[in-house]
Each structure stands twice: as C-alpha cells, then as structure tokens.
Design a protein around this motif. Sequence first.
Motif, PDB file in Angstrom:
ATOM      1  N   ALA A   1      10.388  -1.157   6.822  1.00 21.67           N
ATOM      2  CA  ALA A   1       9.673  -0.193   6.157  1.00 21.67           C
ATOM      3  C   ALA A   1       9.012  -0.910   4.865  1.00 21.67           C
ATOM      4  O   ALA A   1       7.791  -0.854   4.563  1.00 21.67           O
ATOM      5  N   PRO A   2       9.471  -1.942   3.969  1.00 27.43           N
ATOM      6  CA  PRO A   2       8.683  -2.722   2.850  1.00 27.43           C
ATOM      7  C   PRO A   2       7.955  -3.463   3.558  1.00 27.43           C
ATOM      8  O   PRO A   2       6.894  -3.658   2.738  1.00 27.43           O
ATOM      9  N   TRP A   3       8.115  -3.726   4.882  1.00 29.90           N
ATOM     10  CA  TRP A   3       6.966  -4.942   5.261  1.00 29.90           C
ATOM     11  C   TRP A   3       5.605  -3.959   5.578  1.00 29.90           C
ATOM     12  O   TRP A   3       4.406  -4.630   5.494  1.00 29.90           O
ATOM     13  N   ARG A   4       5.981  -2.844   6.245  1.00 30.95           N
ATOM     14  CA  ARG A   4       4.850  -2.191   6.560  1.00 30.95           C
ATOM     15  C   ARG A   4       3.847  -1.832   5.185  1.00 30.95           C
ATOM     16  O   ARG A   4       2.823  -1.589   5.083  1.00 30.95           O
ATOM     17  N   ALA A   5       4.649  -1.263   4.125  1.00 33.40           N
ATOM     18  CA  ALA A   5       4.110  -0.988   2.867  1.00 33.40           C
ATOM     19  C   ALA A   5       3.350  -2.217   2.438  1.00 33.40           C
ATOM     20  O   ALA A   5       2.308  -1.984   1.809  1.00 33.40           O
ATOM     21  N   ALA A   6       3.828  -3.400   2.502  1.00 35.12           N
ATOM     22  CA  ALA A   6       3.147  -4.716   1.915  1.00 35.12           C
ATOM     23  C   ALA A   6       2.030  -4.782   2.521  1.00 35.12           C
ATOM     24  O   ALA A   6       1.022  -5.414   1.964  1.00 35.12           O
TER      25      ALA A   6
ATOM     26  N   ARG B   1       0.126  -2.778   4.121  1.00 39.11           N
ATOM     27  CA  ARG B   1      -0.989  -1.725   3.769  1.00 39.11           C
ATOM     28  C   ARG B   1      -1.426  -2.153   2.313  1.00 39.11           C
ATOM     29  O   ARG B   1      -2.607  -1.767   2.224  1.00 39.11           O
ATOM     30  N   GLY B   2      -0.673  -2.773   1.614  1.00 37.23           N
ATOM     31  CA  GLY B   2      -1.284  -3.266   0.208  1.00 37.23           C
ATOM     32  C   GLY B   2      -1.874  -4.521   0.142  1.00 37.23           C
ATOM     33  O   GLY B   2      -2.463  -4.681  -0.978  1.00 37.23           O
TER      34      GLY B   2
ATOM     35  N   ASN C   1      -5.550  -3.792   4.506  1.00 36.11           N
ATOM     36  CA  ASN C   1      -5.435  -2.478   4.000  1.00 36.11           C
ATOM     37  C   ASN C   1      -6.189  -1.328   4.951  1.00 36.11           C
ATOM     38  O   ASN C   1      -7.309  -1.481   5.334  1.00 36.11           O
TER      39      ASN C   1
ATOM     40  N   ARG D   1      -3.252  10.187   2.498  1.00 34.23           N
ATOM     41  CA  ARG D   1      -1.944  10.366   1.969  1.00 34.23           C
ATOM     42  C   ARG D   1      -0.953  10.584   3.126  1.00 34.23           C
ATOM     43  O   ARG D   1       0.201  10.725   2.895  1.00 34.23           O
TER      44      ARG D   1
ATOM     45  N   GLY E   1       1.226   9.384   6.657  1.00 34.79           N
ATOM     46  CA  GLY E   1       1.594   8.556   7.268  1.00 34.79           C
ATOM     47  C   GLY E   1       1.229   8.626   8.805  1.00 34.79           C
ATOM     48  O   GLY E   1       0.772   9.495   9.340  1.00 34.79           O
TER      49      GLY E   1
END
Length: 469
Positions: free
Chosen positions: A96-101, A103-104, A109, A215, A217
């Motif tokens: 999960a945090p890797w997906r968010a990273a 996207r960031g 992006n 917004r 997912g």
Amino acid sequence: MTGLGAPAARPVRGPGPARTLDELVERLRLLRSDAGDPSYTEIVRRIADIRARRGLPGAERVPGRITVYDCFRTGRRRMDAELLADVVRALGADPAPWRAALRGTVDGNPATASSAVPVKGVPDAGEVECRGRDRELDRLACVTRGVTVVAGMPGVGKTRLALCAARRVLDRGGCGGHLHVDLRGFDPAGPPADPHVVLGALLRGLDVPGERVRRLGRDERTALYRRLTALRAPLVVLDDAAGPGQVRDLLPASGRTLITSRRALPGLGAGVLTLRPLAAHDALAVLAGVVGEDRLRAEPRAAERLAALCGGLPLELTTAALQIARRSGWSLADHVHRLESAPGSLPLRAALDASYRRLDEPARRMFRLLGLHPGGAITPAAAAAVAACPVPEAAMTLQRLRADHLLFAARGEDGTPRYGLHDLVRQHARRLVAAEVPYSAQREAVGRLLDHCLASGRPVRPGQPGQPA
C-alpha cells in the motif's frame, strides 16, 4: 507471520519520501537487500505463487525475469503499479505505501500520465476501409453483445478491421454511445497503458467530472465504470491490448466490446477472430485503392511481385502504396527492387521489435536463432537443435511464440506439431541474429541443425512451411 512467497524475516523498509521513480527504485533495491537479496528468478517464483493464490490464470502468473529486473533499474519513465505491488509483496512488505509513493512521484503520477490515454471517436465510414476483409467484417458486425478479440501478427490490420466493424455497428444503431482507447500494449515508444489510468479516461468519456475521477481508487473506478456501462450499454473498442490483465477491469458490464491484440487473451470468455495475411488478389486491391488500377495494369508482373513482397500485410501494403504515390518518377519495378534490397518497412520493423522486446529471454533467444533456419516447417526437435535445449522446452517456447503470433502453426503429414515463420518475420529474426549473436555461435547453431537433419532423415525444405492452422 510470513505471507505467501515471502521470506521468513519480514523487512520493514518503506518507500520513504520518494519524489522521482529513480528514488523509488533506490528504495526498492534497499528493500530487496533487507529481504536477503533474493535473485530475480526467486522473486519471479514468489510472484507466481502470490498470483496463483489470488486466482489468476496460469498465463498471467509468471512475469518475465527481465520485466522484474527492470523494476530495479533506474532511468525508467514509468512503472507498472500492479507489478510493483507484487514485487513488494514477494519481498515481504506491505504494497500500500509503495502504491501511494508511486502515485506521488513526478514520473509515475497517474494524473500526469492520464493525458496520454485519450478516449477517441470511431472514424466515419469514409475515413477507414478494409479491402479484402468482407467476411471478417460481416462476422464482427453480426455479434450483438459480449467481447470479441481480434488477434493476429503485427501489421495484419487488426485495428483497421476493428474500427471498420465498430463503424458498421454504430451506423446500425442501438448502442449507448461508444468509447475507443489505445492501450499501447506493444507501443515501441513506451510501456503499456496502466489500467488505472485508462479507467479514469473511460470514466471521463462517460461524462464523469475529472475532479471526481481523480479522487477514486482503482476498485472504486472499476465499480463506477461497471455501473455506468450497465445503464448505457456502449460499444467499447480497446485497441492494442498487452494481455488479459490489462483489459479485465476495462470490460463494460453491458454492451459490445472489441479488443485488438497480438495475443488471443485467454480467460476473458471472449470470442476470438484471428486475422491472416491477405490473399494475393486482396493485396493487389489494397495497392490499387491508393495508387489506382491503371498504375498496376501498366506493370502487372511488378505489381504482383510488389504485393508478394508485402506479405499480405495491410501495414506493408499501405506503406508501399504511399511510397509509390509520392515517387511518381519511379516505376513499380523500381519499388520492387527497393523492397527486395531492404525487406520490411520501418513501421513493420518497429512493430515486430516491440513484440520481440515483450518476450522473456528464452523466447527472445529462440526467436533470434530461428532466423538461422532456412525456412520450411519448424519442428520442436529442429528448434531444440538450433537452441541447444531439451525438446519439451523448445516445444513450450514455440507455443509462446505462436501465442504472440510470431509463428503460425503448420499441419505436418505425420501429425507432428510444426510451425512456420511469415517471410517478413523471418527477415526480422535474421536481422536480430546477425546483430545480437556472435558469428561463431551462429555457426554452432547451424551445425546442430544440420546434425539433427542428418540423424532424423528429415531434410529442411526451404519455402515449404505448410499451411497455417
């Protein structure tokens, strides 16, 4: 507790505040080190186990070793979010945090990448035509619901056929709108489009405001897409799909879907229409549609030879016809000489190379070495001799090449599985083997093939590959 396929000591390294893909890759390398530095082959095995537990079909479970290696390589422009998540799972961490990273990051992006996946319209009837494909057009136009995959080798005219069929369906009426996207499955310029990004483009094509789309997912986008398409029953054209995993979430809940791909896309419950190269008279009709009947009648033998050199591929025929139209001072015989000197146009070479680069290394090696085969039917035993590998391994590799339509199946008189190469595909394999395999290794491979032919009593007959099955 250890997750499926993960090492016993669960690493805690996270992606950190990565601002670029290169920084994210550096963090991924550290995660691999924390996990005991497993080999890329081991990571592939773990991913296959994870995907098997998830219920993915066998054809989608095993990523290529080179594909996994690329996740740890800096200098990338994009990264597949789903593959990254599975790599992280295989290394024992929470994705999960890797997906968010991802996207960031500036490079990865989705809001930036989405502009590269526009929803297109289907061309009007006068803007696209499919000479020599009447039977295939009738078949596609008669299907009123469900999913149909138009499959075939590079350059055989899949996109053109799908768009012609889509135009017929739309002109007949009864569709709740239409959506057409290029999935870039085999785009020479970059990786396949991310399904998450494509879903966003499709939702905007269904009049969902962009701010709302951003917004959502992936699961939320999929659910909304299915809800809207269940109400509208649109015609959806998904062009140039890389594989079943790319399109599964893009299938509408209702309506008709046409997918084009170099692969048959098993596991979707779809009908499959496999395109073959055009017959000689249809190939001449494609040329005549651009340069005119009079030009072909003036040099009939050269016209026939020109059509043969194009191998019945609409991409080659159209490219050749445009060259003829531009160079009015050249005779058709001049163009024949040009194609004989340099077979395969630049667009076709790029398309074939894109297919080649998507293969795993064993399949790439086999494809290169088949360029040393003089022609005719290729048996698994002959391929094993050329590649110096066991016959069962060669048979599986040939099947993978056939699945990507780089080979066609041929009927052997004794029932032995046999395969053939389209002439222009063979020329491409010969260019690759000349550029990437040392001459000494080429001589050894040819020697092994000759030894096999002498031992089996089956001489290779150039130009006799059998009939496509």
